[in-house]
Design a protein around this motif. Structure first.
Motif, PDB file in Angstrom:
ATOM      1  N   SER B 276      53.622  12.328  44.037  1.00  0.00           N
ATOM      2  CA  SER B 276      54.779  13.214  43.842  1.00  0.00           C
ATOM      3  C   SER B 276      55.912  12.475  43.133  1.00  0.00           C
ATOM      4  O   SER B 276      56.593  13.029  42.268  1.00  0.00           O
ATOM      5  N   LEU B 277      56.128  11.222  43.529  1.00  0.00           N
ATOM      6  CA  LEU B 277      57.166  10.438  42.862  1.00  0.00           C
ATOM      7  C   LEU B 277      56.841  10.279  41.376  1.00  0.00           C
ATOM      8  O   LEU B 277      57.743  10.299  40.535  1.00  0.00           O
ATOM      9  N   GLY B 278      55.545  10.143  41.071  1.00  0.00           N
ATOM     10  CA  GLY B 278      55.140  10.024  39.674  1.00  0.00           C
ATOM     11  C   GLY B 278      55.469  11.280  38.883  1.00  0.00           C
ATOM     12  O   GLY B 278      55.911  11.207  37.734  1.00  0.00           O
ATOM     13  N   VAL B 279      55.279  12.444  39.509  1.00  0.00           N
ATOM     14  CA  VAL B 279      55.596  13.697  38.818  1.00  0.00           C
ATOM     15  C   VAL B 279      57.108  13.793  38.586  1.00  0.00           C
ATOM     16  O   VAL B 279      57.563  14.127  37.481  1.00  0.00           O
ATOM     17  N   LEU B 280      57.888  13.458  39.623  1.00  0.00           N
ATOM     18  CA  LEU B 280      59.346  13.477  39.449  1.00  0.00           C
ATOM     19  C   LEU B 280      59.767  12.491  38.362  1.00  0.00           C
ATOM     20  O   LEU B 280      60.637  12.776  37.534  1.00  0.00           O
ATOM     21  N   ASP B 281      59.119  11.334  38.368  1.00  0.00           N
ATOM     22  CA  ASP B 281      59.455  10.327  37.375  1.00  0.00           C
ATOM     23  C   ASP B 281      59.127  10.819  35.969  1.00  0.00           C
ATOM     24  O   ASP B 281      59.868  10.543  35.016  1.00  0.00           O
ATOM     25  N   ALA B 282      58.032  11.565  35.842  1.00  0.00           N
ATOM     26  CA  ALA B 282      57.678  12.106  34.529  1.00  0.00           C
ATOM     27  C   ALA B 282      58.724  13.120  34.072  1.00  0.00           C
ATOM     28  O   ALA B 282      59.082  13.174  32.894  1.00  0.00           O
ATOM     29  N   LEU B 283      59.218  13.923  35.020  1.00  0.00           N
ATOM     30  CA  LEU B 283      60.270  14.876  34.665  1.00  0.00           C
ATOM     31  C   LEU B 283      61.526  14.126  34.210  1.00  0.00           C
ATOM     32  O   LEU B 283      62.192  14.511  33.253  1.00  0.00           O
ATOM     33  N   PHE B 284      61.834  13.047  34.910  1.00  0.00           N
ATOM     34  CA  PHE B 284      62.970  12.202  34.565  1.00  0.00           C
ATOM     35  C   PHE B 284      62.774  11.601  33.174  1.00  0.00           C
ATOM     36  O   PHE B 284      63.666  11.634  32.316  1.00  0.00           O
ATOM     37  N   LEU B 285      61.567  11.112  32.953  1.00  0.00           N
ATOM     38  CA  LEU B 285      61.223  10.476  31.678  1.00  0.00           C
ATOM     39  C   LEU B 285      61.309  11.461  30.513  1.00  0.00           C
ATOM     40  O   LEU B 285      61.518  11.055  29.369  1.00  0.00           O
ATOM     41  N   GLY B 286      61.114  12.735  30.818  1.00  0.00           N
ATOM     42  CA  GLY B 286      61.165  13.745  29.767  1.00  0.00           C
ATOM     43  C   GLY B 286      62.574  14.029  29.285  1.00  0.00           C
ATOM     44  O   GLY B 286      62.771  14.730  28.296  1.00  0.00           O
ATOM     45  N   GLN B 287      63.574  13.477  29.961  1.00  0.00           N
ATOM     46  CA  GLN B 287      64.971  13.741  29.583  1.00  0.00           C
ATOM     47  C   GLN B 287      65.388  12.826  28.434  1.00  0.00           C
ATOM     48  O   GLN B 287      64.890  11.708  28.311  1.00  0.00           O
ATOM     49  N   PRO B 288      66.321  13.299  27.618  1.00  0.00           N
ATOM     50  CA  PRO B 288      66.725  12.514  26.443  1.00  0.00           C
ATOM     51  C   PRO B 288      67.204  11.114  26.824  1.00  0.00           C
ATOM     52  O   PRO B 288      67.985  10.955  27.762  1.00  0.00           O
TER      53      PRO B 288
END
Lengths: 480, 307
Positions: B276-288
Motif C-alpha cells: 500500500s505504501l508503494g501505491v501511495l508512493d507511486a501517486l506521490f511520484l506522479g506529481q510534478p
C-alpha cells in the motif's frame, strides 16, 4: 488520435523492449512478388547472412541506443527492490498494458503510470553482468564474442544489451532485473489492493475478468523461458513468410532471466508515417495478416501491439518484436470467436449471432433486449469485415470502436461482459485498430479475413495473399 | 482562544475542510524543498543517515506516527489547535510541515536557517492557555519543541525498523546524533537534545507522565487517520497507512488514544502494508517535480559515496 500519439511518445520512453534501429539511406520500394522466393533463399543460408551482417547490425544498434539514465543506474538487488518493489513493478506493467486503451483512464492516472516508467533507471553494467553469469553460467564477456556492457534499450522488467555470439550472430540480449520476478509474484498475490488500484485507474470498468487476466499475463512475463517459447513458436510458424519476420531465439543463450534473439533492423513506426500511402497500406496488411493468422493458426495472440514492437521495411515487410505478452488459446476458446464472426459476417444471421454471444459468455442469456439493439451495439466491431470491398480504416473509426467499447451508457452495455480469456484480446484489438487507423490503411479487409478464417479459407485476395499462398504451399510440401 | 473551536467529535464534520489535494500539495512542498544541488550540502549532507531515512518507503508511516506522538503533549497540541487553523486548511498545514522538513533536510544551510527562523517567528506569537490542563504554553518553549523533535526522531526509527528499512544500531545512533542539529534550528539548546538512542528512550520515558489524549488530540488525529474527501479506494489504501502508524506506536500511546491493538505485524501483514505504501508512493511520484527531486538526491548521494 490521442492513443497513438501517446504510444508513439512511449516508444521514445522507457516503456518497452524494442530495438528500433533505423538504417540510413533505405527508401521504401514497391512490393515485389518474387520476395517470397527470395525469402526461402535467405532462410536457407541464414547463418552465413547473419554472420556477414553482424558488425553492421551491432553498430546500428549502438547508434540507436536509447537515452537511459545510466547515471542513476541500479547497482544492487536492493536498489531494484527499492525502485520496483512494493507494487511499483506491477503498476508499471499494468500501465504498459492499459496504455493501449487509454480512453478508459483518467489523464492523472496515465501521467502517474508514465512517470513510474520514467522512474526506472537501467542496471549498472556489473549488475546486469551478474544476472547473465547466474543464468548462463559464465560472465557475458565469455559467453559472447562481443558484449556491450551498456544497455541499448529499456525493457519493462529488464534491459537490452547488444552482443555478438561466439558463432558470429548479432543478437539482442534481454536481461531481467534481479529479484523483480519474486517481488512481482508476491505483489500479484495482494488481490484486494490490485482491485483497488484498478478501480482508481479505471473507475468505469468492470474489472473482475480484467484483474484475473492481468495477473495471469503479468505472472507469465516473469519467466523469459515462456516468452522464448512463444517467440520460438511464432518464428517456426512464420519461417520463410514473404512479409512477416520473427527474430529467431538463440537456443542455449536463453534462460529464466535472460533471453537472446537475433538483432533486427528496420524503420520505426513514426518513420512509416512519412512513407507513401501505398507502403503504409502494405505494412497494415502485414500487421493484419499477422494478427489474425497468429490467432487462428497458431492459436496465439500477441498482447503487445505497441507501435514500438514493429520494424518496417519497404514492400510491407514487418519484423515483429517482443513476445512477452502472448495469450495462447485452446481450440475451445477460439470456437466462440469464430462462431461470432461467422454468424454476423458470413451468415448474416442476427439470432445465431446473439446465440453465439450468449454461449461464449459475452452476453447475459435472456437479456431483455431486442436482437437488433444487440447487433447495432456490437456490429461496429465487425464493420471492416461485414461486407467485401476496399475500405479505409480511419482514426475516427478506431476512436468510435474504442468509444463503443467503453460506452457504459448504452442499455446493451449492462448485459455485456468480456469473459476472461478474451479480455486482453478485446483490448488489444482496439490497439490494432488504432494502429491501422493511424496508418489510414486501405484494403479489402473482408477478403483478407476470408483467406484466414478457418471456416471460409477464401482465395488469395491480394498480391501479398498470393505470396502467402505460395509460402503456405511450400510449408505444406515441406511438412509432407 | 474562542471556545467554539473545541467542539465535540460528533458535530465536527462540517467544520473540516476535506483532504482534497493532500498528495498533490505535499508533493509540491517536497519538490520545492529539494534544491538543485549547486550550493552547499546543508546541515546533513549526502552521506548522512538522515538523507537515507527520508527516502525510505516508511516515511509516511513515520510522519503519521510522529504526529500521533506529538499530539499527546497537551500543550503542544493546544498550540496547534488554537493557532494553526488546521480545520480550515488541514492539507495546507501538513504541506507546510512537509516543506519545512524537506528544506531543513536537503536545503542549503542558508535556506534551512531561513526556514527555521521563519518558524521561530511564527512560534513567538503562539501563546495561550491550554483549556484542558489550565496551564499556559508558548510554542517557543524549548520543552515543547524538544518533544516535537523527540517524537519525530523516535518515529522515524520505529517506522523504519517495523515497516521500512531497519538501521543498524550504529546508524540508528548516528541518526539521532545528526538530528540534534534539526532541534537546535528550531530553538532547543543543543545540550538538551538526546544524541543517541538510549538518551532518546530515557527522554521519552521522562515526558510520558505528562502525556494525555486531550479532546483536541483525539479530534485532530481522528481527522488524520480517516481524512474526509478521499475517494473510497484511496481511503482504503490510506487505512493501511493508518494501521501501520498505529501498529508502530508504543502500546501506552495506543492505550491513551483508545485504539484497538492492531493485527500483529506478521511478515505477510508487513508486506501488505509496504505494498500500500508503494501505491501511495507511486501517486506521490506522479506529481510534478517529485521524480526530479528524488533523482537529484540520489545523484548527490552517489557522488558523496566513497567509491
Amino acid at each position: 488520435m490521442r492513443l497513438i500519439r501517446l504510444l508513439a511518445a512511449m516508444v521514445a520512453g522507457a516503456a518497452t523492449l524494442v530495438l528500433t534501429l533505423v538504417l540510413p539511406g533505405r527508401q521504401p520500394g514497391r512490393l515485389r512478388l518474387d520476395r517470397a522466393r527470395g525469402a526461402f533463399g535467405l532462410a536457407a543460408r541464414g547463418g552465413v547472412r547473419y554472420a556477414a551482417n553482424a558488425p553492421r547490425l551491432f553498430a546500428a544498434a549502438g547508434e540507436q541506443r536509447q537515452l537511459l539514465r545510466e547515471d542513476l543506474a541500479l547497482q544492487t538487488a536492493e536498489d531494484v527492490a527499492d525502485t520496483l518493489g512494493a507494487m511499483k513493478g506491477v503498476m508499471m506493467k499494468i500501465g504498459q498494458m492499459a496504455s493501449y486503451v487509454d480512453d478508459g483512464l483518467s489523464p492523472a492516472v496515465r501521467h502517474t503510470l508514465a512517470r513510474l516508467q520514467d522512474s526506472v533507471p537501467p542496471m549498472s553494467p556489473d549488475l546486469a553482468a551478474a544476472v547473465v553469469e547466474e543464468e548462463l553460467g559464465a560472465p557475458p564477456e565469455l559467453v559472447f564474442a562481443r558484449w556491450d556492457p551498456r544497455p541499448i534499450a529499456a525493457a519493462s522488467i529488464g534491459q537490452v544489451h547488444r552482443a555478438v555470439t561466439l558463432d558470429g550472430r548479432a543478437v539482442a540480449v534481454k536481461v531481467q532485473y534481479p529479484g523483480i520476478a519474486e517481488t512481482i509474484a508476491a505483489d500479484l498475490r495482494n488481490v484486494a489492493l490490485l482491485r483497488r488500484m484498478l478501480r482508481i485507474a479505471a473507475p468505469a470498468q468492470d474489472i473482475g475478468a480484467l484483474l484475473s487476466e492481468l495477473r495471469d499475463r503479468i505472472g507469465e512475463e516473469l519467466d523469459y523461458r515462456r516468452e522464448a517459447a512463444s517467440q520460438y513458436l511464432m518464428a517456426a510458424y512464420y519461417h520463410g513468410h514473404p512479409t512477416i519476420t520473427i527474430p529467431a531465439i538463440i537456443d542455449g543463450l536463453s534462460a529464466r532471466r535472460v533471453i537472446t534473439s537475433e538483432l533486427s533492423s528496420g524503420a520505426r513506426f513514426a518513420e512509416l508515417a512519412s512513407w507513401p500511402q501505398h507502403e503504409r497500406d502494405l505494412a497494415a496488411e502485414t500487421i493484419y495478416r499477422f494478427t489474425f493468422r497468429s490467432l487462428y493458426e497458431v492459436r496465439a495472440f500477441n498482447g503487445d501491439p505497441h507501435p514500438g514492437n514493429y520494424l518496417f521495411h519497404p514492400g510491407g515487410k514487418v519484423t515483429f518484436l517482443d513476445f512477452g505478452l502472448v495469450r495462447h488459446f485452446t481450440p475451445a476458446e477460439l470456437q466462440p470467436l469464430m462462431a461470432m464472426a461467422r454468424t454476423i459476417c458470413v451468415e448474416h444471421d442476427p439470432e445465431a449471432f446473439r446465440a453465439s454471444l450468449e454461449k461464449a459468455g459475452f452476453l447475459r442469456p435472456g437479456a431483455p433486449l431486442s436482437t437488433e439493439a444487440i447487433v447495432e451495439h456490437l456490429a461496429v466491431f465487425y464493420d471492416t469485415i461485414r461486407e467485401p470491398g476496399p475500405l479505409t480504416i480511419t482514426s475516427d473509426y478506431a476512436s468510435s470502436v474504442v468509444r463503443r467499447f467503453f460506452d457504459l451508457r448504452s442499455p446493451v452495455a449492462a448485459y455485456i461482459a468480456v469473459p476472461q480469456p478474451y479480455v486482453i484480446l478485446q483490448r488489444i484489438n482496439l490497439g490494432l485498430f488504432a494502429v491501422l487507423g493511424e496508418l489510414s490503411a486501405t484494403a479489402d479487409w473482408r477478403a483478407i479475413a476470408e483467406e484466414i478464417w478457418p471456416f471460409t479459407h477464401g482465395p488469395a485476395a491480394t498480391a501479398m495473399g498470393q505470396a502467402e499462398a505460395a509460402w503456405q504451399a511450400h510449408r505444406q510440401a515441406a511438412a509432407a | 482562544m474562542p471556545a467554539r473551536e473545541l467542539v465535540s467529535l460528533t458535530d465536527t464534520a462540517d467544520l473540516y475542510a476535506t483532504a482534497t489535494g493532500l498528495i498533490e500539495r505535499s508533493a509540491a512542498a517536497y519538490a520545492s524543498g529539494v534544491p538543485g544541488g549547486t550550493g552547499d550540502d546543508g546541515f546533513f549532507g549526502p552521506a548522512s543517515v538522515t538523507w537515507r531515512m527520508s527516502a525510505d518507503l516508511a516515511s509516511p508511516v513515520a510522519g503519521l506516527r510522529s504526529l500521533l506522538m506529538q499530539a499527546l503533549h497537551p500543550l503542544a497540541m493546544a498550540g496547534v489547535d488554537q493557532h494553526s487553523g488546521w480545520r480550515r486548511d488541514p492539507v495546507g498545514r501538513l504541506a507546510a510541515t512537509t516543506a519545512y522538513l524537506a528544506t531543513v533536510t536537503f536545503g542549503e544551510r542558508a535556506a534551512a536557517r531561513q526556514a527555521a527562523a521563519r518558524v521561530r517567528r511564527i512560534h513567538d506569537h503562539v501563546r495561550g492557555t491550554d483549556a484542558v490542563t489550565g496551564r499556559p504554553y508558548a510554542a517557543g518553549d524549548p520543552a515543547l519543541l524538544l518533544w516535537v523533535h523527540g517524537a519525530l526522531v523516535d518515529s522515524a526509527l520505529a517506522a523504519g525498523s517495523l515497516v521500512g528499512t531497519a538501521l543498524s544500531a550504529a546508524d540508528g545512533n548516528r541518526y539521532v546524533a545528526e538530528m540534534v542539529t534539526a532541534a537546535e534550528l528550531t530553538g532547543v539548546p543543543r545540550h538538551l537534545v538526546p544524541s543517541n538512542i538510549p538518551e532518546l528512550d530515557l527522554y521519552i520515558a521522562s515526558v510520558r507522565p505528562t502525556l494525555r489524549c486531550t479532546p483536541a488530540a483525539a479530534e485532530s488525529m481522528a481527522y488524520l487517520l480517516d481524512p474526509p474527501g478521499m475517494d473510497e479506494d484511496t481511503a482504503e489504501i490510506w487505512q493501511d497507512l493508518r494501521d501501520a502508524a498505529i501498529a508502530v506506536l508504543p502500546r501506552w500511546a495506543r492505550q491513551m488514544y483508545g485504539y484497538d491493538a492492531p493485527p500483529p505485524l506478521t511478515p505477510g501483514r508487513r508486506t501488505e502494508i509496504r505494498q500500500s505504501l508503494g501505491v501511495l508512493d507511486a501517486l506521490f511520484l506522479g506529481q510534478p517535480g517529485v521524480l526530479e527531486a528524488r533523482q537529484r538526491i540520489t545523484l548527490r548521494m552517489r557522488a558523496g559515496r566513497p567509491a
